[in-house]
Design a protein around this motif. Sequence first.
Motif, PDB file in Angstrom:
ATOM      1  N   UNK A 243       0.866  -1.343  -0.128  1.00 36.60           N
ATOM      2  CA  UNK A 243      -0.006   0.151  -0.056  1.00 36.60           C
ATOM      3  C   UNK A 243       0.793   1.346   0.021  1.00 36.60           C
ATOM      4  N   UNK A 244       0.254   2.449  -0.225  1.00 37.25           N
ATOM      5  CA  UNK A 244       1.176   3.502  -0.423  1.00 37.25           C
ATOM      6  C   UNK A 244       1.465   3.925   0.908  1.00 37.25           C
ATOM      7  N   UNK A 245       2.995   4.299   1.092  1.00 34.06           N
ATOM      8  CA  UNK A 245       3.699   4.777   2.324  1.00 34.06           C
ATOM      9  C   UNK A 245       4.965   5.408   1.762  1.00 34.06           C
ATOM     10  N   UNK A 246       5.679   6.039   2.552  1.00 43.70           N
ATOM     11  CA  UNK A 246       6.926   6.486   2.610  1.00 43.70           C
ATOM     12  C   UNK A 246       7.852   5.694   3.427  1.00 43.70           C
ATOM     13  N   UNK A 247       8.736   4.998   2.822  1.00 43.81           N
ATOM     14  CA  UNK A 247      10.121   4.338   3.773  1.00 43.81           C
ATOM     15  C   UNK A 247      11.313   5.261   3.637  1.00 43.81           C
ATOM     16  N   UNK A 248      11.528   5.891   4.972  1.00 45.27           N
ATOM     17  CA  UNK A 248      12.710   6.770   5.020  1.00 45.27           C
ATOM     18  C   UNK A 248      13.821   6.197   5.854  1.00 45.27           C
ATOM     19  N   UNK A 249      14.989   6.234   5.181  1.00 46.89           N
ATOM     20  CA  UNK A 249      16.001   5.308   5.707  1.00 46.89           C
ATOM     21  C   UNK A 249      17.256   6.374   5.655  1.00 46.89           C
ATOM     22  N   UNK A 250      18.230   6.056   6.716  1.00 51.62           N
ATOM     23  CA  UNK A 250      19.447   6.952   6.540  1.00 51.62           C
ATOM     24  C   UNK A 250      20.610   6.062   6.923  1.00 51.62           C
ATOM     25  N   UNK A 251      21.706   6.336   6.021  1.00 45.60           N
ATOM     26  CA  UNK A 251      22.900   6.015   6.147  1.00 45.60           C
ATOM     27  C   UNK A 251      24.111   6.773   6.413  1.00 45.60           C
ATOM     28  N   UNK A 252      25.055   6.219   7.291  1.00 44.59           N
ATOM     29  CA  UNK A 252      26.258   6.936   7.615  1.00 44.59           C
ATOM     30  C   UNK A 252      27.471   6.046   7.280  1.00 44.59           C
ATOM     31  N   UNK A 253      28.112   6.500   6.336  1.00 43.07           N
ATOM     32  CA  UNK A 253      29.404   5.685   5.692  1.00 43.07           C
ATOM     33  C   UNK A 253      29.354   4.322   5.861  1.00 43.07           C
ATOM     34  N   UNK A 254      28.197   3.901   5.452  1.00 41.54           N
ATOM     35  CA  UNK A 254      28.075   2.425   5.309  1.00 41.54           C
ATOM     36  C   UNK A 254      27.422   1.863   6.426  1.00 41.54           C
ATOM     37  N   UNK A 255      27.031   2.575   7.523  1.00 44.29           N
ATOM     38  CA  UNK A 255      26.314   2.030   8.726  1.00 44.29           C
ATOM     39  C   UNK A 255      24.690   2.342   8.563  1.00 44.29           C
ATOM     40  N   UNK A 256      23.645   1.608   8.683  1.00 48.19           N
ATOM     41  CA  UNK A 256      22.351   1.932   8.442  1.00 48.19           C
ATOM     42  C   UNK A 256      21.810   2.187   9.781  1.00 48.19           C
ATOM     43  N   UNK A 257      21.475   3.704  10.009  1.00 50.26           N
ATOM     44  CA  UNK A 257      20.890   4.121  11.226  1.00 50.26           C
ATOM     45  C   UNK A 257      19.596   4.506  11.326  1.00 50.26           C
ATOM     46  N   UNK A 258      18.917   4.696  12.471  1.00 44.70           N
ATOM     47  CA  UNK A 258      17.420   5.104  12.581  1.00 44.70           C
ATOM     48  C   UNK A 258      17.227   6.433  12.549  1.00 44.70           C
ATOM     49  N   UNK A 259      16.388   6.757  11.440  1.00 41.74           N
ATOM     50  CA  UNK A 259      16.080   8.165  11.272  1.00 41.74           C
ATOM     51  C   UNK A 259      15.190   8.592  12.341  1.00 41.74           C
ATOM     52  N   UNK A 260      14.186   7.839  12.956  1.00 44.02           N
ATOM     53  CA  UNK A 260      13.224   8.175  13.702  1.00 44.02           C
ATOM     54  C   UNK A 260      13.955   8.564  15.211  1.00 44.02           C
ATOM     55  N   UNK A 261      15.297   8.225  15.367  1.00 45.26           N
ATOM     56  CA  UNK A 261      15.864   8.521  16.632  1.00 45.26           C
ATOM     57  C   UNK A 261      16.324  10.101  16.612  1.00 45.26           C
ATOM     58  N   UNK A 262      16.374  10.934  15.492  1.00 46.05           N
ATOM     59  CA  UNK A 262      16.638  12.084  15.108  1.00 46.05           C
ATOM     60  C   UNK A 262      15.598  13.151  15.187  1.00 46.05           C
ATOM     61  N   UNK A 263      14.231  12.403  15.176  1.00 47.48           N
ATOM     62  CA  UNK A 263      13.274  13.251  15.008  1.00 47.48           C
ATOM     63  C   UNK A 263      12.030  13.522  16.177  1.00 47.48           C
ATOM     64  N   UNK A 264      12.110  12.568  17.024  1.00 51.16           N
ATOM     65  CA  UNK A 264      11.482  12.443  18.005  1.00 51.16           C
ATOM     66  C   UNK A 264      10.103  11.907  17.761  1.00 51.16           C
ATOM     67  N   UNK A 265       9.130  12.273  18.780  1.00 55.99           N
ATOM     68  CA  UNK A 265       7.650  12.056  18.348  1.00 55.99           C
ATOM     69  C   UNK A 265       7.079  12.914  17.404  1.00 55.99           C
ATOM     70  N   UNK A 266       6.162  11.935  16.303  1.00 57.42           N
ATOM     71  CA  UNK A 266       5.463  12.959  15.441  1.00 57.42           C
ATOM     72  C   UNK A 266       4.321  13.673  15.922  1.00 57.42           C
ATOM     73  N   UNK A 267       4.393  15.061  15.576  1.00 53.42           N
ATOM     74  CA  UNK A 267       3.279  16.130  16.001  1.00 53.42           C
ATOM     75  C   UNK A 267       2.107  15.740  15.111  1.00 53.42           C
ATOM     76  N   UNK A 268       0.810  16.204  15.431  1.00 53.60           N
ATOM     77  CA  UNK A 268      -0.362  15.900  14.664  1.00 53.60           C
ATOM     78  C   UNK A 268      -0.254  17.022  13.610  1.00 53.60           C
ATOM     79  N   UNK A 269      -0.819  16.592  12.371  1.00 54.97           N
ATOM     80  CA  UNK A 269      -0.742  17.314  11.264  1.00 54.97           C
ATOM     81  C   UNK A 269      -1.860  18.602  11.335  1.00 54.97           C
TER      82      UNK A 269
END
Length: 269
Positions: A243-269
């Motif tokens: 189904x439709x969605x966005x898969x957001x990933x982050x990489x640091x020089x070959x390491x796969x890291x968690x983008x969610x740790x950078x942004x905190x809880x999602x605020x309501x739209x």
Amino acid sequence: MRILVFLLMMMGTPVCSAAVELQGSFTQGGLVFGKTMPGAQVQHDGEKVPVSPDGDFVIGFSREASETSELRVRLPDGGQERRQLQIAKREYDIQRIDGLPERKVTPKKEDQTRIETDRAAVKRARARLDQRIDFLQGFEWPAKGRITGVYGSQRILNGKPKWPHYGVDIAGPVGKPVRAPADGIVTLAHPDMFYSGATLIMDHGHGLSSTFLHLHKILVREGQRVRKGQIVAEMGASGRVTGPHLDWRMNLRGKRVDPQLLVGPMKSE
């Protein structure tokens, strides 16, 4: 975020008053942003770390990172200092997804060439390494919606265990705007990859990049400078999805890291 200021020692003896400030998530999949003396050299677990002229750097920890990690700093005067970092262990979810087209779960031989070509293109796009420090401005969610997949979880597709998931999935309708989470330069804008469909990669400096998968439309071009909050794509359902969605990933020089740790809880739209 936790902030730790380390007064580094050399062989157990204080040296001058050099300090390294570290801020971030000291956990598997986490990123930590550092500040040291201008002209200092940094190594993390034996690998050279880019350092800006002002002493800024970033290090990260993989999904399966060990409980300890070593940071070494060589100061401009030649002094060497080191620090053992304690890395928290995480528990990961297991997700089962059935009903996918079998060709997307177990590709045919004729698909393999395309898959390898896609992987090579992604590898090239993530190989950029320059002195930009766009990552220092902080990150924001590229889209808002229900979170349907998280970093580190392992998916069982049509009953077959696959590689762990390395991004955060945000559900939404096809055509929903996707925004740049921070300033960056577009290094890949591919209209249709076998697994990830329309795929966009942007570099934030020092080898830290964001990747957006399963897009409906890409609105920027390779080499383009983008700004935080700029609309860069539309959410979609291309590639291997249910189904439709966005898969957001982050990489640091070959390491796969968690983008969610950078942004905190999602605020309501």
